[in-house]
Motif scaffolding. Sequence first.
Motif, PDB file in Angstrom:
ATOM      1  N   LYS A 131      47.619  37.385  26.371  1.00  0.00           N
ATOM      2  CA  LYS A 131      48.622  36.374  26.028  1.00  0.00           C
ATOM      3  C   LYS A 131      49.082  36.515  24.583  1.00  0.00           C
ATOM      4  O   LYS A 131      50.249  36.268  24.248  1.00  0.00           O
ATOM      5  CB  LYS A 131      48.057  34.964  26.241  1.00  0.00           C
ATOM      6  CG  LYS A 131      47.743  34.614  27.674  1.00  0.00           C
ATOM      7  CD  LYS A 131      47.053  33.247  27.733  1.00  0.00           C
ATOM      8  CE  LYS A 131      46.519  32.952  29.122  1.00  0.00           C
ATOM      9  NZ  LYS A 131      45.749  31.684  29.159  1.00  0.00           N
ATOM     10  N   THR A 132      48.155  36.924  23.712  1.00  0.00           N
ATOM     11  CA  THR A 132      48.451  36.979  22.269  1.00  0.00           C
ATOM     12  C   THR A 132      49.096  38.287  21.854  1.00  0.00           C
ATOM     13  O   THR A 132      50.046  38.300  21.064  1.00  0.00           O
ATOM     14  CB  THR A 132      47.150  36.769  21.466  1.00  0.00           C
ATOM     15  OG1 THR A 132      46.512  35.574  21.913  1.00  0.00           O
ATOM     16  CG2 THR A 132      47.460  36.671  19.971  1.00  0.00           C
ATOM     17  N   PHE A 133      48.591  39.397  22.382  1.00  0.00           N
ATOM     18  CA  PHE A 133      49.023  40.709  21.902  1.00  0.00           C
ATOM     19  C   PHE A 133      49.722  41.568  22.964  1.00  0.00           C
ATOM     20  O   PHE A 133      50.280  42.613  22.637  1.00  0.00           O
ATOM     21  CB  PHE A 133      47.816  41.499  21.369  1.00  0.00           C
ATOM     22  CG  PHE A 133      47.038  40.781  20.308  1.00  0.00           C
ATOM     23  CD1 PHE A 133      47.577  40.588  19.044  1.00  0.00           C
ATOM     24  CD2 PHE A 133      45.775  40.278  20.578  1.00  0.00           C
ATOM     25  CE1 PHE A 133      46.857  39.921  18.063  1.00  0.00           C
ATOM     26  CE2 PHE A 133      45.047  39.612  19.599  1.00  0.00           C
ATOM     27  CZ  PHE A 133      45.594  39.422  18.349  1.00  0.00           C
ATOM     28  N   GLY A 134      49.679  41.160  24.226  1.00  0.00           N
ATOM     29  CA  GLY A 134      50.185  42.000  25.305  1.00  0.00           C
ATOM     30  C   GLY A 134      51.697  42.115  25.306  1.00  0.00           C
ATOM     31  O   GLY A 134      52.421  41.261  24.781  1.00  0.00           O
ATOM     32  N   TYR A 135      52.184  43.178  25.960  1.00  0.00           N
ATOM     33  CA  TYR A 135      53.626  43.413  26.080  1.00  0.00           C
ATOM     34  C   TYR A 135      54.317  42.319  26.896  1.00  0.00           C
ATOM     35  O   TYR A 135      55.519  42.110  26.771  1.00  0.00           O
ATOM     36  CB  TYR A 135      53.883  44.773  26.751  1.00  0.00           C
ATOM     37  CG  TYR A 135      53.776  45.956  25.822  1.00  0.00           C
ATOM     38  CD1 TYR A 135      54.891  46.444  25.145  1.00  0.00           C
ATOM     39  CD2 TYR A 135      52.559  46.579  25.625  1.00  0.00           C
ATOM     40  CE1 TYR A 135      54.799  47.532  24.299  1.00  0.00           C
ATOM     41  CE2 TYR A 135      52.452  47.669  24.775  1.00  0.00           C
ATOM     42  CZ  TYR A 135      53.570  48.144  24.121  1.00  0.00           C
ATOM     43  OH  TYR A 135      53.463  49.212  23.275  1.00  0.00           O
ATOM     44  N   SER A 136      53.529  41.650  27.747  1.00  0.00           N
ATOM     45  CA  SER A 136      54.143  40.648  28.630  1.00  0.00           C
ATOM     46  C   SER A 136      54.568  39.393  27.883  1.00  0.00           C
ATOM     47  O   SER A 136      55.390  38.626  28.378  1.00  0.00           O
ATOM     48  CB  SER A 136      53.156  40.266  29.738  1.00  0.00           C
ATOM     49  OG  SER A 136      52.001  39.648  29.191  1.00  0.00           O
ATOM     50  N   HIS A 137      54.008  39.166  26.702  1.00  0.00           N
ATOM     51  CA  HIS A 137      54.250  37.895  26.022  1.00  0.00           C
ATOM     52  C   HIS A 137      55.723  37.676  25.712  1.00  0.00           C
ATOM     53  O   HIS A 137      56.289  36.625  26.025  1.00  0.00           O
ATOM     54  CB  HIS A 137      53.424  37.830  24.728  1.00  0.00           C
ATOM     55  CG  HIS A 137      53.684  36.596  23.919  1.00  0.00           C
ATOM     56  ND1 HIS A 137      53.245  35.350  24.313  1.00  0.00           N
ATOM     57  CD2 HIS A 137      54.361  36.412  22.750  1.00  0.00           C
ATOM     58  CE1 HIS A 137      53.631  34.454  23.417  1.00  0.00           C
ATOM     59  NE2 HIS A 137      54.307  35.068  22.471  1.00  0.00           N
ATOM     60  N   GLU A 138      56.364  38.672  25.104  1.00  0.00           N
ATOM     61  CA  GLU A 138      57.772  38.523  24.726  1.00  0.00           C
ATOM     62  C   GLU A 138      58.648  38.355  25.952  1.00  0.00           C
ATOM     63  O   GLU A 138      59.513  37.469  25.992  1.00  0.00           O
ATOM     64  CB  GLU A 138      58.244  39.729  23.912  1.00  0.00           C
ATOM     65  CG  GLU A 138      59.693  39.615  23.465  1.00  0.00           C
ATOM     66  CD  GLU A 138      60.180  40.843  22.716  1.00  0.00           C
ATOM     67  OE1 GLU A 138      61.259  40.766  22.103  1.00  0.00           O
ATOM     68  OE2 GLU A 138      59.489  41.875  22.748  1.00  0.00           O
TER      69      GLU A 138
END
Length: 496
Positions: free
Chosen positions: A217-224
């Motif tokens: 949630k914090t660093f993954g590509y999915s967040h943006e």
Amino acid sequence: MVELFTKLGIPGPCPNFFVGNMMELMGKGKLVTEVMAEWENQFGLVYGYFRGTRATLVVRDAELIKDILVRNSSEFINRPHMIMNVPPLPYTLVGLRSQRWKEVRNTLSPTFSSAKIKQMLPIMSNCVQTTLEILKEKSKSEVRSGEQAVDAHKLFQGLACDVISACALAMKVNAQRDENDRFFRAVRGFLENAMGPFVKIALCFPLLATVMEWALKTFGYSHEMTKMIMENVQTAMKIRRDNHSTSGSVPVDALQLMMDATVQEHSTSPPSESTTGSARSLALSDDEIVANAWVFILGGFETTSASLSFTCYLLSIHQDIQERLFTELKASFAADESPSYDQISELAFLDQVVCESLRLYPPVVSFVVRGMDKDCQIGPYHVPKNVGIQIPIWQVHHDPEIWSEPYRFDPDRFEDNAKKSYGNNMQWIPFGTGPRNCIGARFALLNLKFTLCSVLRKFKVVPASNHHSFKLKLKVPSVTIVPEEGIPLRFLPRIE
């Protein structure tokens, strides 16, 4: 770990204590399809392996596949439990389970009926018009300055992003014109890294799953990407509800159809388990609408773009088949005419070409999986709960006992009523089958066929001059098989 399948009398590769068979599946040098083909040759049509600590039973026997996906589908209605519960995945048709999955699936199914999808054709047409303009510009540039090869995969990735964003997310994206579009980059980044280190660690060390959820949630590509989708869809829903209350007019797209499918007053959280009866089953929460709009781009982006790319590649190296298809298109509609839904539906050879392309390059190769919440019987095997069941689509579609010369492109395999026969016999299942098949299959096929009609009616597809003997290199970054290095093609204007 090793003893599980051994006690059941099921063969399979020996797993590593910590990572199971992940090293073989995800190591460099071999595709997951190649590894599974080797395992099948060694162990047979039913065998077991481990994804980290997760036991997976692979089943390629046609009768057992029909038992799992069709005959006894109620016993195998769920997918395996998710590795990590990262929102909004738990609210999607992929993440929902049991009764709530059935309710949401029943509510969403009319959204993807032929009649509803037909209404979205104008949106597709606008996006494909941009594709045609780009190809026309490339052809003019080729006249001036020499050959201008087009990376078909990148082109169709842009098209898929534009179509799905417009149809499901109420987003105006310009991915075809701008490959650096922020949302386009976020989607590609997410899919390229869907099986990144956080997921692999959670698979191998389940006790760390909660920590990996936080990291993702914090660093993954999915967040943006997720943030952009959720904010945009929530805003669009509010605007549409406000406008509807004053003007009564609403757009026609998948998002609106999902909103229309919710017949109750909309809520801001999923219906509680205590809610009963038809009131609960007919209502989608806002979270579920947003989540299923989100999963639309994940399910349709790479599958559509890869299928378009592979089909154009196959036609480019089989000019005789391309000319047969062009003859059919030419007889159906004029070059300056956009094909209608009914015209597309009547194109028999186009359907054969698409079916054969989807056989050779099925959109997903490791996503037809089922999970069990209780022990069950699969053929002669008593399988304990929590063992995942995987149907190896690539092996099904390339079985030499079913398909003569299985790696040869031959659309005539699907003439007459062969598609139905192959599907009923579990020999051609690119979208899965049974009650948990791909809900967006009709949308995907219309997008694929409409694009092919529009492009091939105006352009002849040929390999780039330095790629006449070009052999595709493939990769499977998550569950979809895609070209590793693009597909360079030339689109030459047809002169009538």
